[in-house]
Design an enzyme around this catalytic site. Structure first.
Site, PDB file in Angstrom:
ATOM      1  CG  HIS A   1      -2.816   8.381   0.319  1.00 49.90           C
ATOM      2  ND1 HIS A   1      -1.774   8.950  -0.384  1.00 49.90           N
ATOM      3  CD2 HIS A   1      -2.360   7.159   0.692  1.00 49.90           C
ATOM      4  CE1 HIS A   1      -0.756   8.118  -0.430  1.00 49.90           C
ATOM      5  NE2 HIS A   1      -1.087   7.006   0.225  1.00 49.90           N
TER       6      HIS A   1
ATOM      7  NE  ARG B   1       5.449   6.972   8.744  1.00 47.98           N
ATOM      8  CZ  ARG B   1       6.636   6.490   9.060  1.00 47.98           C
ATOM      9  NH1 ARG B   1       7.592   7.305   9.508  1.00 47.98           N
ATOM     10  NH2 ARG B   1       6.896   5.207   8.965  1.00 47.98           N
TER      11      ARG B   1
ATOM     12  CD  GLU C   1      -0.843   3.791  -2.528  1.00 51.47           C
ATOM     13  OE1 GLU C   1      -0.132   2.826  -2.236  1.00 51.47           O
ATOM     14  OE2 GLU C   1      -1.120   4.695  -1.723  1.00 51.47           O
TER      15      GLU C   1
ATOM     16  CG  HIS D   1       3.010   7.186  -2.014  1.00 47.97           C
ATOM     17  ND1 HIS D   1       3.691   6.774  -0.891  1.00 47.97           N
ATOM     18  CD2 HIS D   1       1.770   6.639  -1.924  1.00 47.97           C
ATOM     19  CE1 HIS D   1       2.907   6.003  -0.161  1.00 47.97           C
ATOM     20  NE2 HIS D   1       1.731   5.905  -0.769  1.00 47.97           N
TER      21      HIS D   1
END
Length: 321
Positions: free
Chosen positions: A177, A197, A119, A102
């Site tokens: 991740h 991605r 996050e 991200h």
């Protein structure tokens, strides 16, 4: 209006890697492979609606516009787009998620008004041997990673971690991740839907077509020298005390084990979000009481003031730093 804990109707998202495990929380899922329940959200791709009390039927965006900082707190808005700053999800991973990363708030290729995405994950349940991908192996740089992608050997560059229920992972923007199959997760994140991605196992999407990859953006935003990602076991040594799992510029998340009555308080600068992980109990405040159970998420207004958690249950608490 007197403040009270808000519960929302989740926004469910079908995902190629999803399943039906969120039904264990008594949630009524639509048809299909449901990978994500957006439990508390105020995003163009999913805004949740309150189902209880005086504000029932109102979306979090409408509440933001009408009641502003009184309910959400003086810090309760994104400085970039003015929206509610966090997005709370439950994730059912029946298959491996894509290897992804991200961006941060400052990446120039973000859509207008979109935030970056820092996050954290709290593992609610995991099948024996379940794994996640968590960061690059030491020393991997952009050139080496790009070469590995071109040669279809990206997995050689990635760290794998075996997970168990109760594990906690902090995932700042820039961390490569991926959740693996057989994991149920509570996710607290910035209010963002930006995912790049790197690799998706040559998998077809729900539409039968290969899913899009974002190689250049991914390579641009990865923190090759380390993002500050950390993870921990979260065994608690005492009841009615908070253990901090993640402390970021965007949120703080704590874990606690409620036993009996635990007296707490909100402050005028931030709302509090509670996720019920296991057990049962209540939230009590000056004007009422709500029974709560696992999988439920509650938004406690900043002006609620004194409240208590009662019963025997494990809870997460998130608020703004």
């Amino acid at each position: 209006m007197k403040p009270y804990p808000l519960q929302c109707k989740p926004e469910f998202k079908e995902r190629v890697w999803g399943g039906r495990a969120l039904e264990r929380f008594g949630l009524e899922l639509p048809e299909g492979r449901i990978g994500e329940g957006w439990m508390i959200g105020d995003h163009p791709n999913g805004t949740t609606t309150v189902v209880n009390g005086e504000l029932a039927g109102m979306g979090l965006d409408q509440i933001r516009e009408k009641y502003g900082k009184v309910l959400y707190g003086s810090k309760g808005f994104s400085e970039k787009n003015g929206r509610f700053p966090l997005l709370i999800k439950l994730l059912d991973c029946q298959d491996d998620l894509s290897v992804q990363v991200h961006p941060n708030d400052h990446y120039e290729r973000l859509p207008q008004g979109e935030l970056g995405k820092t996050e954290m994950w709290y593992i609610l349940d995991a099948k024996p041997g379940a794994k996640i991908i968590y960061g690059l192996k030491d020393g991997v740089n952009r050139e080496q990673l790009a070469a590995a992608i071109n040669e279809n050997r990206i997995m050689d560059c990635l760290n794998e971690v075996t997970v168990q229920a109760g594990d906690s992972f902090y995932i700042p923007s820039g961390t490569v991740h991926a959740l693996g199959a057989g994991i149920l997760v509570a996710e607290i994140q910035q209010n963002s839907d930006s995912t790049y991605r790197l690799y998706d196992y040559d998998r077809l999407g729900l539409d039968g077509k290969p899913r899009e990859l974002h190689i250049e953006d991914s390579l641009n935003v990865i923190a090759y020298e380390g993002s500050g990602a950390t993870y921990m076991k979260t065994d608690l040594s005492a009841s009615n005390e908070w253990l901090t799992l993640a402390r970021s510029p965007f949120f703080v998340t704590d874990k606690g084990q409620v036993e009996g009555i635990w007296s707490l308080q909100t402050t005028p600068d931030s709302f509090v979000i509670h996720i019920i992980c296991d057990g049962a109990g209540t939230i009590r405040w000056a004007d009422g009481e709500l029974p709560v159970k696992p999988g439920e998420c509650y938004l406690l207004p900043a002006n609620l003031g004194s409240y208590s958690l009662t019963g025997s249950m494990t809870v997460l608490r998130s608020y703004l730093p």
